[in-house]
Design a protein around this motif. Structure first.
Motif, mmCIF file in Angstrom:
data_model
loop_
_atom_site.group_PDB
_atom_site.id
_atom_site.type_symbol
_atom_site.label_atom_id
_atom_site.label_comp_id
_atom_site.label_asym_id
_atom_site.label_seq_id
_atom_site.Cartn_x
_atom_site.Cartn_y
_atom_site.Cartn_z
ATOM 1 N N PHE A 156 -9.131 33.637 25.775
ATOM 2 C CA PHE A 156 -8.393 34.674 25.057
ATOM 3 C C PHE A 156 -7.058 34.884 25.768
ATOM 4 O O PHE A 156 -6.979 34.809 26.998
ATOM 5 C CB PHE A 156 -9.202 35.975 25.070
ATOM 6 C CG PHE A 156 -8.586 37.106 24.293
ATOM 7 C CD1 PHE A 156 -8.767 37.208 22.920
ATOM 8 C CD2 PHE A 156 -7.841 38.087 24.930
ATOM 9 C CE1 PHE A 156 -8.209 38.257 22.194
ATOM 10 C CE2 PHE A 156 -7.288 39.143 24.227
ATOM 11 C CZ PHE A 156 -7.468 39.222 22.846
ATOM 12 N N ALA A 157 -6.017 35.159 24.981
ATOM 13 C CA ALA A 157 -4.704 35.448 25.563
ATOM 14 C C ALA A 157 -4.056 36.591 24.794
ATOM 15 O O ALA A 157 -4.051 36.601 23.562
ATOM 16 C CB ALA A 157 -3.815 34.208 25.531
ATOM 17 N N PHE A 158 -3.517 37.552 25.539
ATOM 18 C CA PHE A 158 -2.901 38.735 24.932
ATOM 19 C C PHE A 158 -1.613 39.029 25.676
ATOM 20 O O PHE A 158 -1.614 39.241 26.890
ATOM 21 C CB PHE A 158 -3.859 39.922 25.031
ATOM 22 C CG PHE A 158 -3.364 41.187 24.378
ATOM 23 C CD1 PHE A 158 -3.192 41.266 23.005
ATOM 24 C CD2 PHE A 158 -3.106 42.316 25.144
ATOM 25 C CE1 PHE A 158 -2.755 42.447 22.403
ATOM 26 C CE2 PHE A 158 -2.672 43.497 24.561
ATOM 27 C CZ PHE A 158 -2.494 43.560 23.182
ATOM 28 N N LYS A 214 -7.745 34.209 19.074
ATOM 29 C CA LYS A 214 -7.658 33.767 20.472
ATOM 30 C C LYS A 214 -6.329 34.125 21.133
ATOM 31 O O LYS A 214 -6.314 34.609 22.259
ATOM 32 C CB LYS A 214 -7.872 32.256 20.515
ATOM 33 C CG LYS A 214 -7.929 31.643 21.894
ATOM 34 C CD LYS A 214 -8.352 30.193 21.797
ATOM 35 C CE LYS A 214 -8.455 29.526 23.158
ATOM 36 N NZ LYS A 214 -8.926 28.134 23.060
ATOM 37 N N TYR A 215 -5.204 33.900 20.464
ATOM 38 C CA TYR A 215 -3.884 34.156 21.039
ATOM 39 C C TYR A 215 -3.187 35.266 20.260
ATOM 40 O O TYR A 215 -2.985 35.155 19.047
ATOM 41 C CB TYR A 215 -3.013 32.895 20.975
ATOM 42 C CG TYR A 215 -3.500 31.738 21.807
ATOM 43 C CD1 TYR A 215 -3.136 31.622 23.147
ATOM 44 C CD2 TYR A 215 -4.307 30.749 21.251
ATOM 45 C CE1 TYR A 215 -3.574 30.555 23.912
ATOM 46 C CE2 TYR A 215 -4.754 29.673 22.008
ATOM 47 C CZ TYR A 215 -4.381 29.587 23.343
ATOM 48 O OH TYR A 215 -4.817 28.527 24.101
ATOM 49 N N TYR A 216 -2.775 36.333 20.968
ATOM 50 C CA TYR A 216 -2.171 37.475 20.284
ATOM 51 C C TYR A 216 -0.921 37.968 21.000
ATOM 52 O O TYR A 216 -0.817 37.913 22.224
ATOM 53 C CB TYR A 216 -3.164 38.639 20.204
ATOM 54 C CG TYR A 216 -4.348 38.380 19.302
ATOM 55 C CD1 TYR A 216 -4.284 38.651 17.942
ATOM 56 C CD2 TYR A 216 -5.532 37.867 19.822
ATOM 57 C CE1 TYR A 216 -5.364 38.415 17.112
ATOM 58 C CE2 TYR A 216 -6.620 37.627 18.997
ATOM 59 C CZ TYR A 216 -6.527 37.907 17.645
ATOM 60 O OH TYR A 216 -7.606 37.675 16.834
ATOM 61 N N PHE A 217 -0.014 38.495 20.181
ATOM 62 C CA PHE A 217 1.157 39.195 20.707
ATOM 63 C C PHE A 217 1.265 40.559 20.046
ATOM 64 O O PHE A 217 1.091 40.686 18.827
ATOM 65 C CB PHE A 217 2.446 38.408 20.425
ATOM 66 C CG PHE A 217 3.686 39.187 20.777
ATOM 67 C CD1 PHE A 217 4.112 39.259 22.094
ATOM 68 C CD2 PHE A 217 4.399 39.873 19.805
ATOM 69 C CE1 PHE A 217 5.232 39.999 22.419
ATOM 70 C CE2 PHE A 217 5.518 40.614 20.126
ATOM 71 C CZ PHE A 217 5.937 40.682 21.447
ATOM 72 N N LEU A 218 1.546 41.590 20.857
ATOM 73 C CA LEU A 218 1.709 42.944 20.340
ATOM 74 C C LEU A 218 2.993 43.555 20.870
ATOM 75 O O LEU A 218 3.211 43.631 22.085
ATOM 76 C CB LEU A 218 0.532 43.832 20.758
ATOM 77 C CG LEU A 218 0.644 45.310 20.355
ATOM 78 C CD1 LEU A 218 0.554 45.466 18.838
ATOM 79 C CD2 LEU A 218 -0.439 46.147 21.045
ATOM 80 N N SER A 219 3.836 43.999 19.960
ATOM 81 C CA SER A 219 5.051 44.719 20.328
ATOM 82 C C SER A 219 4.887 46.194 19.987
ATOM 83 O O SER A 219 4.481 46.540 18.875
ATOM 84 C CB SER A 219 6.243 44.140 19.551
ATOM 85 O OG SER A 219 7.400 44.918 19.773
ATOM 86 N N VAL A 256 -9.182 34.107 30.716
ATOM 87 C CA VAL A 256 -8.514 35.148 29.940
ATOM 88 C C VAL A 256 -7.120 35.359 30.523
ATOM 89 O O VAL A 256 -6.977 35.577 31.735
ATOM 90 C CB VAL A 256 -9.317 36.466 29.978
ATOM 91 C CG1 VAL A 256 -8.539 37.593 29.302
ATOM 92 C CG2 VAL A 256 -10.671 36.268 29.323
ATOM 93 N N ILE A 257 -6.103 35.294 29.673
ATOM 94 C CA ILE A 257 -4.710 35.467 30.087
ATOM 95 C C ILE A 257 -4.193 36.789 29.534
ATOM 96 O O ILE A 257 -4.226 37.018 28.320
ATOM 97 C CB ILE A 257 -3.808 34.333 29.572
ATOM 98 C CG1 ILE A 257 -4.414 32.951 29.848
ATOM 99 C CG2 ILE A 257 -2.403 34.467 30.157
ATOM 100 C CD1 ILE A 257 -4.422 32.551 31.288
ATOM 101 N N LEU A 258 -3.719 37.678 30.405
ATOM 102 C CA LEU A 258 -3.171 38.966 29.987
ATOM 103 C C LEU A 258 -1.767 39.107 30.562
ATOM 104 O O LEU A 258 -1.583 39.074 31.784
ATOM 105 C CB LEU A 258 -4.058 40.110 30.482
ATOM 106 C CG LEU A 258 -5.529 40.074 30.036
ATOM 107 C CD1 LEU A 258 -6.324 41.171 30.739
ATOM 108 C CD2 LEU A 258 -5.637 40.210 28.529
ATOM 109 N N VAL A 259 -0.771 39.267 29.691
ATOM 110 C CA VAL A 259 0.618 39.394 30.137
ATOM 111 C C VAL A 259 1.175 40.720 29.622
ATOM 112 O O VAL A 259 1.262 40.940 28.414
ATOM 113 C CB VAL A 259 1.493 38.225 29.627
ATOM 114 C CG1 VAL A 259 2.921 38.395 30.128
ATOM 115 C CG2 VAL A 259 0.916 36.892 30.078
#
Length: 291
Positions: free
Chosen positions: A185-187, A35-40, A142-145
């Motif tokens: 969902f959050a990315f 559900k919650y993700y971070f990508l560098s 849906v949260i997209l940052v």
């Protein structure tokens, strides 16, 4: 072949016939497993395109995914409410610059979802927008940052400004945890790894996939993808440089595949910006470095 150099919009790439390396297998893996993700990832490496792809997917635009992996999965293809924050669109030179860009996003959403809370703090307004979007549409949000860390990176060397930005972002992102039940969902993406920056201390349920082996290929181009999608391009590049096809593959490997996003595999990931520019121009240069 049309190369999408500098184009980060998934819909534009798909509708206008640009080559698209199918990354929807990894997109679906995220959606299906969490559900919650971070990508560098480094700049110009495909983070914004992945955000755009997710936006198209959660918007229910199935026609854009025809022939891609995502078109084979079991999904309702309905339109979900999407809150997309792009922090890469502004220079952050004063304390109120971050407030202005966040306020601009909030004002648009508050108008869309009839929020009466525009006079409150940024983080409370964000929380209220998420809740109202859910209640008005009947669907989770849906949260997209994109480029969450842009303000912090531009404030390096200015301790007062960075402290101000960090405090604002910490409260803003922390609001997500308070409205978990309304979120589908959050990315979030950035250049720096969030573990090094305290802005996510309140949002401690983010899964950092930056260095996980199963997500190595989520951005950039793998060796297999180079052969599958660009074999004709390599043939043309070899011809224009008067070298054999095998020599051309080796030159591309030496110049552009030096990125490793996990500690377990030896295979490198090709820099997409440099690779596409090389195919388009027919000339080997350090395109990414020159930016």
């Amino acid at each position: 072949m049309k190369y999408p150099i500098g184009i980060q919009n998934f819909e534009e790439i798909r509708r206008n016939g640009y080559v698209y390396v199918d990354k929807t297998r990894w997109m679906w893996k995220m959606i299906d497993e969490g559900k919650y993700y971070f990508l560098s990832r480094p700049r110009r490496f495909g983070k914004s395109l992945m955000v755009s792809t997710l936006e198209a997917f959660f918007s229910g635009q199935r026609e854009l995914f025809k022939g891609l992996y995502a078109d084979t999965v079991e999904w309702d293809w309905q339109q979900y409410p999407i809150l997309h924050i792009d922090l890469n669109v502004k220079k952050y030179e004063a304390e109120d610059d971050l407030h202005k860009i966040l306020n601009r996003h909030l004002e648009q959403w508050e108008k869309l979802y009839d929020s009466p809370y525009g006079d409150r703090d940024l983080e409370e307004r964000f929380l209220q927008v998420v809740e109202l979007a859910f209640k008005k549409t009947g669907r989770q949000v849906v949260i997209l940052v994109d480029e969450y860390d842009k303000p912090l990176l531009q404030a390096i060397g200015n301790d007062k400004l960075q402290s101000s930005f960090r405090s604002t972002l910490k409260a803003f992102y922390g609001a997500l945890k308070s409205c978990d039940r309304y979120i589908k969902f959050a990315f979030l993406t950035g250049v720096t790894k969030f573990g090094k920056v305290s802005v996510f201390s309140d949002l401690n349920n983010l899964k950092d996939i930056s260095m996980l082996p199963k997500y190595t290929n989520i951005c950039g181009i793998s060796e297999q993808e180079l052969h599958d999608y660009f074999d004709d391009s390599v043939t043309a590049l070899a011809s224009s440089n008067d070298i054999t096809k095998e020599e051309c593959y080796e030159r591309l490997r030496l110049d552009f595949d030096g990125y490793h996003f996990n500690e377990y595999t030896k295979e490198g990931i090709y820099n997409p910006f440099s690779l596409l520019n090389t195919f388009d121009s027919g000339v080997f240069r350090d395109y990414w470095f020159e930016t």
